[in-house]
Scaffold this motif. Structure first.
Motif, short mmCIF file in Angstrom:
data_model
loop_
_atom_site.label_atom_id
_atom_site.label_comp_id
_atom_site.label_asym_id
_atom_site.label_seq_id
_atom_site.Cartn_x
_atom_site.Cartn_y
_atom_site.Cartn_z
N SER A 1 0.83 -1.20 0.00
CA SER A 1 0.00 0.00 0.00
C SER A 1 0.87 1.25 0.00
CB SER A 1 -0.92 0.01 1.23
OG SER A 1 -1.74 -1.14 1.25
N GLU A 2 0.61 2.13 -0.91
CA GLU A 2 1.40 3.36 -1.02
C GLU A 2 1.26 4.22 0.23
OE1 GLU A 2 4.33 4.96 -2.89
OE2 GLU A 2 3.13 3.60 -4.12
N TRP A 3 0.04 4.27 0.80
CA TRP A 3 -0.19 5.13 1.98
C TRP A 3 0.62 4.69 3.19
CZ3 TRP A 3 -1.75 2.82 6.42
CH2 TRP A 3 -2.38 1.57 6.32
N ALA A 4 1.03 3.41 3.22
CA ALA A 4 1.73 2.88 4.40
C ALA A 4 3.25 3.00 4.30
CB ALA A 4 1.34 1.43 4.62
N THR A 5 3.76 3.53 3.19
CA THR A 5 5.22 3.57 3.03
C THR A 5 5.94 4.38 4.12
OG1 THR A 5 4.95 5.36 1.41
CG2 THR A 5 5.19 3.13 0.56
N SER B 1 8.55 2.71 -1.90
CA SER B 1 7.27 2.73 -2.61
C SER B 1 6.57 1.42 -2.32
CB SER B 1 7.48 2.90 -4.12
OG SER B 1 8.28 1.85 -4.63
N ALA B 2 5.32 1.33 -2.73
CA ALA B 2 4.56 0.11 -2.50
C ALA B 2 5.20 -1.07 -3.23
CB ALA B 2 3.12 0.31 -2.97
#
Length: 406
Positions: free
Chosen positions: A305-309, A316-317
């Motif tokens: 998930s990109e938001w969790a990077t 990046s994801a």
């Protein structure tokens, strides 16, 4: 009409109502605590997956007999293996070669030393057991040259071992947490076949430059550095190129095979204990380490998930779907030889078996037993080498065989 539950509450005593509210608060806090603990544990697991780490101590030195040139190690599934291995140490010596098992009991294994250790040697008890065996290019006693390969992150060091007429090359890609020295074991096999070997490094492996994030992408970005090595080989005269990947290097080699602009020059892949589907590997390792499935599931979800990077600290994801080569088997176009042990202990062989089922027309799997992760050469050098020679000869990639035929 008042709902029955509300009516019951209205008729309840103030102390009962207060007790219910307190219980609900406690349950809510407990649930929040559980969720927070799961989040912390999953974030820790996700960070460990992508954070480069060359090696961790995994072996205990119990005693050293310099007069008999033997060493006694704590017994583990690795230290009890037959064959020749290496041991990373600290103290007066930083690397030693290990020979056959001389004796063992429930807690210890005595092995022959193949590196002479002097009487004044002082070694720390903490060590790392290794399948490398060769630790430097000079130990092979073959002509080689250090090279730099230009990539998007900067110049990546490599070793070039020329052989034959330099028409056929093999580019070797090491695994996670190791360096190109891991690949030295295979060089003599290819050299005897007249195949030039190029042992490469890639971003964040401790030898090549760091990326901006400084973390692994599990093959999703590292393949570009190996693809640059394919271009380097072509400029040096290579017309047919084999890719050999060890562990995560297998995942990288597969991504080169699928994505490279040089696909027409690639003629085959050799994969040693390869990662073919990361989700299988991460779930297996979590299970072995006693990590709850909920934690590993959250970690994998966060990594992709990109938001969790910012939490995982990945650059990046991670595109696990794109890295799942069983799911992408229809896209494969190059012959593949897989060498994998069903007793790997780190990267399960399930996906290797699955890939044979998905593409029996391209994939040839040689199954080993007893041997552990990337230690097939060490355990059974004769069979390992013969498997590669026979496959290379059968497909007509051996420069030595072509010379004989001509």
């Amino acid at each position: 009409m008042v709902a029955p539950r509300r009516a019951a509450m209205r008729g309840a005593s103030p102390s009962l109502i207060a007790g219910v509210r307190t219980a609900l608060t406690v349950v809510s806090l407990a649930l929040a605590g559980v969720l927070a603990a799961l989040g912390v544990a999953s974030a820790h697991m996700a960070r460990r997956v992508v954070t480069p780490e060359l090696r961790r101590p995994d072996t205990r030195i119990l005693s050293l007999d310099t007069s008999a040139q033997t060493i006694t190690l704590a017994r583990t599934p690795d230290t009890e293996l037959p064959g020749r291995y290496g041991l990373f140490t600290s103290g007066t010596t930083d690397y030693i070669k290990l020979g056959s098992v001389l004796s063992q009991d429930d807690v210890s294994v005595k092995r022959k030393l193949l590196t002479h250790i002097g009487t004044t040697a002082q070694l720390s008890p903490d060590a790392s057991f290794s399948g490398w065996y060769y630790d430097s290019a000079e130990e092979l006693h073959l002509p080689f040259s250090p090279e730099l390969i230009g990539t998007g992150v900067g110049p990546c060091p490599a070793w070039l071992f020329p052989a034959g007429d330099a028409d056929v090359w093999v580019i070797q890609v090491h695994g996670r947490g190791t360096t190109r020295a891991e690949c030295l074991r295979a060089v003599p096999v290819f050299h005897a076949l007249g195949i030039t070997s190029l042992l490469v490094s890639y971003r964040n492996d401790g030898e090549a430059p760091r990326s901006r994030a400084g973390t692994y992408a599990l093959g999703a970005t590292e393949w570009r550095d190996v693809d640059a090595a394919v271009g380097f080989a072509r400029r040096r005269g290579a017309k047919r190129i084999l890719l050999m990947g060890w562990s995560m290097g297998g995942a990288i080699a597969l991504q080169v095979s699928l994505n490279s602009a040089h696909r027409d020059a690639i003629v085959g892949l050799i994969l040693e204990s390869p990662v073919i589907d990361w989700r299988i590997v991460l779930e297996y390792q979590a299970h072995v380490q006693g990590v709850p499935a909920a934690v590993s599931g959250l970690a994998i979800g966060a990594l992709q998930s990109e938001w969790a990077t910012p939490i995982t600290r990945a650059g990046s994801a991670i595109p696990f779907d794109r890295l799942d080569v069983v799911a992408r088997a229809a896209e494969l176009r190059h012959p593949i030889l897989i060498l994998h042990s069903d007793d790997d202990g780190f990267v399960p062989s399930d996906a290797s078996h699955d890939l044979v089922v998905a593409r029996p027309d391209l994939v040839d799997l040689k199954v080993f037993e007893v041997a552990r992760h990337t230690k097939l050469w060490n355990y059974d050098q004769e069979r390992w080498s013969a498997s590669i020679r026979d496959w290379v000869d059968r497909l007509g990639f051996s420069a030595a065989r072509e010379d004989e035929d001509s």
